[in-house]
Design a protein around this motif. Structure first.
Motif, PDB file in Angstrom:
ATOM      1  N   LYS A 535      44.229  29.068 -53.959  1.00  0.00           N
ATOM      2  CA  LYS A 535      43.570  29.176 -52.663  1.00  0.00           C
ATOM      3  C   LYS A 535      44.462  29.897 -51.658  1.00  0.00           C
ATOM      4  N   THR A 536      43.813  30.608 -50.749  1.00  0.00           N
ATOM      5  CA  THR A 536      44.507  31.312 -49.675  1.00  0.00           C
ATOM      6  C   THR A 536      43.736  31.101 -48.378  1.00  0.00           C
ATOM      7  N   THR A 537      44.452  30.902 -47.283  1.00  0.00           N
ATOM      8  CA  THR A 537      43.825  30.758 -45.967  1.00  0.00           C
ATOM      9  C   THR A 537      44.392  31.805 -45.026  1.00  0.00           C
ATOM     10  N   VAL A 538      43.510  32.543 -44.351  1.00  0.00           N
ATOM     11  CA  VAL A 538      43.928  33.570 -43.400  1.00  0.00           C
ATOM     12  C   VAL A 538      43.147  33.387 -42.099  1.00  0.00           C
ATOM     13  N   THR A 539      43.583  34.048 -41.059  1.00  0.00           N
ATOM     14  CA  THR A 539      42.869  34.060 -39.778  1.00  0.00           C
ATOM     15  C   THR A 539      42.164  35.404 -39.631  1.00  0.00           C
ATOM     16  N   VAL A 540      40.859  35.358 -39.431  1.00  0.00           N
ATOM     17  CA  VAL A 540      40.074  36.588 -39.303  1.00  0.00           C
ATOM     18  C   VAL A 540      40.332  37.191 -37.929  1.00  0.00           C
ATOM     19  N   SER A 541      40.875  38.410 -37.913  1.00  0.00           N
ATOM     20  CA  SER A 541      41.245  39.061 -36.652  1.00  0.00           C
ATOM     21  C   SER A 541      40.023  39.559 -35.889  1.00  0.00           C
ATOM     22  N   ASP A 542      39.057  40.136 -36.603  1.00  0.00           N
ATOM     23  CA  ASP A 542      37.852  40.660 -35.959  1.00  0.00           C
ATOM     24  C   ASP A 542      36.808  40.950 -37.040  1.00  0.00           C
ATOM     25  N   ALA A 551      33.105  42.105 -47.714  1.00  0.00           N
ATOM     26  CA  ALA A 551      34.502  42.480 -47.936  1.00  0.00           C
ATOM     27  C   ALA A 551      35.405  41.974 -46.814  1.00  0.00           C
ATOM     28  N   LEU A 552      36.701  41.908 -47.135  1.00  0.00           N
ATOM     29  CA  LEU A 552      37.746  41.540 -46.182  1.00  0.00           C
ATOM     30  C   LEU A 552      38.855  42.574 -46.321  1.00  0.00           C
ATOM     31  N   TYR A 553      39.195  43.264 -45.202  1.00  0.00           N
ATOM     32  CA  TYR A 553      40.220  44.309 -45.214  1.00  0.00           C
ATOM     33  C   TYR A 553      41.522  43.796 -44.628  1.00  0.00           C
ATOM     34  N   THR A 554      42.615  44.262 -45.215  1.00  0.00           N
ATOM     35  CA  THR A 554      43.945  43.960 -44.689  1.00  0.00           C
ATOM     36  C   THR A 554      44.901  45.073 -45.126  1.00  0.00           C
ATOM     37  N   SER A 555      46.189  44.841 -44.992  1.00  0.00           N
ATOM     38  CA  SER A 555      47.178  45.861 -45.367  1.00  0.00           C
ATOM     39  C   SER A 555      47.437  45.822 -46.871  1.00  0.00           C
ATOM     40  N   LEU A 556      48.067  46.875 -47.379  1.00  0.00           N
ATOM     41  CA  LEU A 556      48.430  46.927 -48.800  1.00  0.00           C
ATOM     42  C   LEU A 556      49.344  45.769 -49.180  1.00  0.00           C
ATOM     43  N   ASP A 557      50.342  45.491 -48.351  1.00  0.00           N
ATOM     44  CA  ASP A 557      51.316  44.438 -48.669  1.00  0.00           C
ATOM     45  C   ASP A 557      50.663  43.057 -48.667  1.00  0.00           C
ATOM     46  N   ASN A 558      49.787  42.797 -47.677  1.00  0.00           N
ATOM     47  CA  ASN A 558      49.117  41.487 -47.631  1.00  0.00           C
ATOM     48  C   ASN A 558      48.259  41.256 -48.862  1.00  0.00           C
ATOM     49  N   ALA A 559      47.483  42.272 -49.233  1.00  0.00           N
ATOM     50  CA  ALA A 559      46.606  42.138 -50.400  1.00  0.00           C
ATOM     51  C   ALA A 559      47.416  41.990 -51.679  1.00  0.00           C
ATOM     52  N   ALA A 560      48.525  42.751 -51.795  1.00  0.00           N
ATOM     53  CA  ALA A 560      49.372  42.659 -52.987  1.00  0.00           C
ATOM     54  C   ALA A 560      49.988  41.267 -53.111  1.00  0.00           C
ATOM     55  N   GLU A 561      50.390  40.700 -51.982  1.00  0.00           N
ATOM     56  CA  GLU A 561      50.973  39.354 -52.006  1.00  0.00           C
ATOM     57  C   GLU A 561      49.948  38.315 -52.455  1.00  0.00           C
ATOM     58  N   ILE A 562      48.723  38.417 -51.958  1.00  0.00           N
ATOM     59  CA  ILE A 562      47.680  37.457 -52.338  1.00  0.00           C
ATOM     60  C   ILE A 562      47.341  37.584 -53.817  1.00  0.00           C
ATOM     61  N   LEU A 563      47.358  38.828 -54.336  1.00  0.00           N
ATOM     62  CA  LEU A 563      47.025  39.059 -55.743  1.00  0.00           C
ATOM     63  C   LEU A 563      48.228  38.917 -56.664  1.00  0.00           C
ATOM     64  N   GLY A 564      49.400  38.741 -56.105  1.00  0.00           N
ATOM     65  CA  GLY A 564      50.600  38.575 -56.926  1.00  0.00           C
ATOM     66  C   GLY A 564      51.090  39.862 -57.537  1.00  0.00           C
ATOM     67  N   LEU A 565      50.925  41.002 -56.852  1.00  0.00           N
ATOM     68  CA  LEU A 565      51.359  42.301 -57.359  1.00  0.00           C
ATOM     69  C   LEU A 565      52.708  42.682 -56.760  1.00  0.00           C
ATOM     70  N   ASP A 566      53.460  43.470 -57.499  1.00  0.00           N
ATOM     71  CA  ASP A 566      54.722  43.999 -56.999  1.00  0.00           C
ATOM     72  C   ASP A 566      54.448  45.132 -56.017  1.00  0.00           C
ATOM     73  N   ALA A 567      55.406  45.401 -55.159  1.00  0.00           N
ATOM     74  CA  ALA A 567      55.268  46.477 -54.184  1.00  0.00           C
ATOM     75  C   ALA A 567      55.107  47.815 -54.893  1.00  0.00           C
ATOM     76  N   GLY A 568      54.246  48.668 -54.354  1.00  0.00           N
ATOM     77  CA  GLY A 568      54.022  49.989 -54.931  1.00  0.00           C
ATOM     78  C   GLY A 568      52.892  50.047 -55.936  1.00  0.00           C
ATOM     79  N   PHE A 569      52.351  48.896 -56.300  1.00  0.00           N
ATOM     80  CA  PHE A 569      51.247  48.889 -57.255  1.00  0.00           C
ATOM     81  C   PHE A 569      49.909  48.856 -56.507  1.00  0.00           C
ATOM     82  N   TYR A 570      48.892  49.411 -57.132  1.00  0.00           N
ATOM     83  CA  TYR A 570      47.535  49.409 -56.590  1.00  0.00           C
ATOM     84  C   TYR A 570      46.546  49.158 -57.725  1.00  0.00           C
ATOM     85  N   THR A 571      45.348  48.785 -57.384  1.00  0.00           N
ATOM     86  CA  THR A 571      44.348  48.457 -58.417  1.00  0.00           C
ATOM     87  C   THR A 571      43.091  49.317 -58.326  1.00  0.00           C
TER      88      THR A 571
END
Length: 740
Positions: A535-542, A551-571
């Motif tokens: 589970k993950t809890t975030v605050t919706v900015s707008d 959909a829910l948009y955020t930064s590359l780093d935030n999404a990678a952290e939630i998905l457990g990905l290393d920096a520099g990876f994309y899906t």
């Protein structure tokens, strides 16, 4: 009882009321039966078919492939059934054929016509795609450069509703179809796509998901309730039944109001006879029973005719409904409960309505009834505007509306219901056109999105990388996509509904998602990964002005952290041009053109619904106007006679009587606008659950004008029919009756 002989005379005297109420009852009962029977047929057929084909209860992708021994171990340990789903996509000229290898355990296929494809050069096609593109059994079709002979037509349980991907809203039978070949034939294809389908033997979904994630690095999991192809098939029957009950309830209320008005007018006209009957010793119960029979006539006649009409109506309605799906064989399931309801409910409601109206009249003393004064204490109303300088004709119209508030309210309500029906039809059309023209632009400037089966880190020349994952919310069957995008993305428009600039690193939810989950800017939002169950809890900015995706948009780093990905990876990758990736590397593909085509195809059945609602609205407007204005004529027969004697011309008399309700047309229409939008907003709320897209209720100014014109057409068409009735008023008989 001798007074029962008056029932026949009453029918003759109120022909317009009985004809209109019977016809409305026939339509209401037949529509109720057809809607519920269609829903039952769809539910029964699809439930049986999905069970028979062992449709998947979940599908997943893994970074570590599962061999046959791995699958067998998981099946034995957790009492599940798992099967590989291998496929390739082949096509050109905007036509795509998704070719599957034969399955045996999960997502079985059924040959509906012809023979199975056993040879290395044989193939099965889905029937709708084949017929739309001119392929018959025995013809050949080219797949990946080789010719295959079509041996028959087939259906798979997970593709009964033939969507190319989960982002589409409606089938495109000409542009997308399914094919099935033998293992021998499939082995010739290079780089096939692969996912696994699973069915559960017991309630251990979370335990199985955890095992698959820990041991085989499950990268994506989609439950059946989040799969649009399966979900739409399961819920559509309930939608048809609910719509039938809702519309029938509104029409029953309208008919009950008409009965109240008509019977109330009859009782006022016959109150002296009622007083005589009471003086002669008739009990109130006997008199009430007599007048209740007046209301029972349209109930019984309309119910019987409605049931008779409902059977062929149900067959046609069901046939039309099944055209959305692949041609699954079905047997009509006529809902006996709806038939019994259609037989009893109208008569019971109408008789109860009559009972309360009659008993209200019978509460008056017999001497008041004999004098004929009940309900006529309107001296103040008659004197209204007596000292005003308003023209006499205008005074007459205003007093006519004020002296009969019940008739005025019902006329206004009927016009409002008619307008609501017209507006609802155009809202459905305009809402789809609006999201095609404006909504797709709000989603971003990209044209293609490619989602990979596993994370990547390679440099991209054409396109923009982003991190994407599918998540679920506890208590909801609708999943959403989390997207981590680059700062200053050139393909995604983060236009907030508040007008504030989006700050990189915040969490911005699309309007479709906010509507689905009931979230507002500043709220805490909790979700979980369907693969890991974390589970993950975030605050919706707008909130983002985008209804085309949940959909829910955020930064590359935030999404990678939630998905457990290393920096520099994309899906995933988005681009303004079509890119070429091997089929085995693509989890799914999304394009603006396919979404636009799907929505445009969806407009076809929406237009059919619009035409039905237009016809219904015109019919209601015509009927209510005819009944209420006919009452005005009947109540003013003596006035018409006197106006003729005084030398008023036919046109002038018609202007005074027939034009009395003119003011109610704009009032009823203005009231119908918010009601029509509210009804469509509630109806379109289900589009998120069915299509993962929120179609917001919208109506164009030109459509409002057309609705007003159609309502006026129904109104004035009814008045034109009634003009002759004013002319036919017999002056001699009216003067004699008044003298007596």
């Amino acid at each position: 009882m001798k007074i029962n002989k008056r029932i026949i005379r009453n029918i003759g005297h109120n022909r317009s009321f009985y004809i209109s109420s019977i016809l409305l009852t026939v339509f209401t009962v037949s529509f109720l039966i057809a809607s519920i029977s269609t829903g039952d047929t769809l539910n029964n057929t699809m439930d049986e078919f999905l069970k028979g084909t062992k449709v998947e209860q979940g599908k997943y992708y893994t970074a570590v492939p599962m061999n046959s021994d791995d699958i067998r171990d998981v099946e034995d340990k957790y009492n599940v059934t798992i099967e590989e789903q291998k496929y390739i996509e082949s096509g050109e000229n905007d036509k795509t054929v998704r070719v599957f290898q034969k399955t045996e355990k999960v997502n079985r296929y059924v040959v509906t016509e012809g023979q199975d494809a056993d040879g290395a050069d044989e193939i099965l096609l889905t029937e709708n795609f084949a017929k739309e593109n001119g392929y018959d059994i025995g013809d050949s079709i080219e797949i990946e450069g080789d010719e295959y002979r079509i041996t028959g037509y087939c259906i798979r349980g997970d593709y009964v509703y033939m969507l190319e991907n989960g982002q589409e809203t409606y089938v495109n039978n000409k542009g997308f179809g399914l094919a099935i070949v033998s293992k021998e034939a499939f082995d010739k294809f290079d780089n096939p796509g692969l996912y696994y389908s699973i069915r559960y033997g017991e309630d251990n979904v979370q335990e199985v998901r955890k095992c698959l994630h820990d041991e085989y690095d499950m990268t994506s999991y989609t439950a059946d309730y989040a799969n649009t192809r399966i979900k739409y098939t399961e819920v559509q029957g309930e939608n048809y039944s609910s719509m039938g009950v809702m519309i029938s309830a509104v029409l029953f209320v309208l008919i009950m109001l008409i009965i109240t008005l008509t019977l109330g007018r009859t009782l006022k006209r016959e109150q002296k006879q009622i007083g005589v009957l009471m003086a002669l010793g008739y009990r109130k119960r006997e008199i009430a029973a007599h007048y209740m029979k007046f209301a029972a006539v349209p109930g019984i006649a309309g119910s019987l005719l409605g049931i008779a009409a409902g059977i062929p109506f149900a067959r046609g309605y069901t046939y039309m409904t099944f055209t959305d799906f692949e041609p699954v064989p079905y047997e009509m399931a006529y809902n006996t409960a709806s038939m019994l309801a259609g037989l009893l409910i109208p008569t019971v409601l109408y008789v109860l309505t009559a009972y309360f109206v009659v008993m209200k009249m019978l509460r008056n003393p017999s001497k008041e009834l004999l004098r004929g004064n009940v309900g006529l204490n309107l001296s103040k109303m008659k004197k209204a505007l007596s000292h005003s300088n308003i023209r006499a004709r205008t005074k007459f119209k205003i007093r006519g509306l004020l002296l009969n508030p019940g008739r005025t309210i019902i006329a206004c309500l009927g016009l409002m219901i008619a307008g609501t029906s017209l507006i609802a039809g155009f809202v459905m059309k305009d809402s789809c056109e609006y999201i095609i023209e404006k909504g797709l632009e709000n989603a971003g400037s990209y044209q293609y999105q490619y989602y990979f089966t596993s994370p990547r880190s390679e440099e991209i020349e054409d396109g923009e990388p982003f991190v994407s994952g599918t998540f679920e919310v506890e208590g909801s069957d609708v999943s959403f996509g989390l997207s981590g995008i680059e700062e200053d993305s050139k393909f995604v428009n983060l236009n907030t509904v508040s007008g504030n600039d989006a700050e990189y690193g915040g969490y911005y939810m699309t309007m479709a998602a906010a509507t689905t989950y009931g979230v507002e800017a500043g709220d805490k939002f909790t979700f979980f990964n369907p693969a890991t169950m974390e589970k993950t809890t975030v605050t919706v900015s707008d909130i983002i002005d985008d209804n085309t995706q949940v959909a829910l948009y955020t930064s590359l780093d935030n999404a990678a952290e939630i998905l457990g990905l290393d920096a520099g990876f994309y899906t995933a990758v988005m681009s303004d041009r079509e890119l070429d990736y091997p089929e085995s590397e693509i989890l799914s593909e999304r394009s603006k053109d396919s979404m636009r085509t799907s929505l445009e195809n969806y407009l076809g059945p929406v237009m059919m619904v619009m035409y039905i609602l237009i016809i219904l609205g015109i019919a209601i407007g015509f009927t209510v106007t005819y009944l209420t204005v006919n009452m005005i004529i009947e109540e003013n027969r003596y006035t018409i006679t006197m106006l003729k004697i005084l030398g008023f011309r036919k046109k002038e008399i018609n202007g005074m009587l027939l034009n009395m309700n003119h003011i109610l047309v704009p009032i009823g229409f203005l009231l119908s606008i918010p009601f029509g939008l509210a009804i469509c907003t509630a109806a379109l709320a289900d589009t998120v659950e069915s299509f993962s897209m929120y179609i917001e209720a919208h109506i164009a100014p030109m459509s409002l004008l057309i609705c007003l014109v159609l309502l006026c057409f129904a109104y004035f068409a009814s008045l034109s029919v009634l003009k002759g009735k004013v002319t036919r008023v017999n002056m001699v008989s009216e003067l004699k009756e008044r003298t007596e």
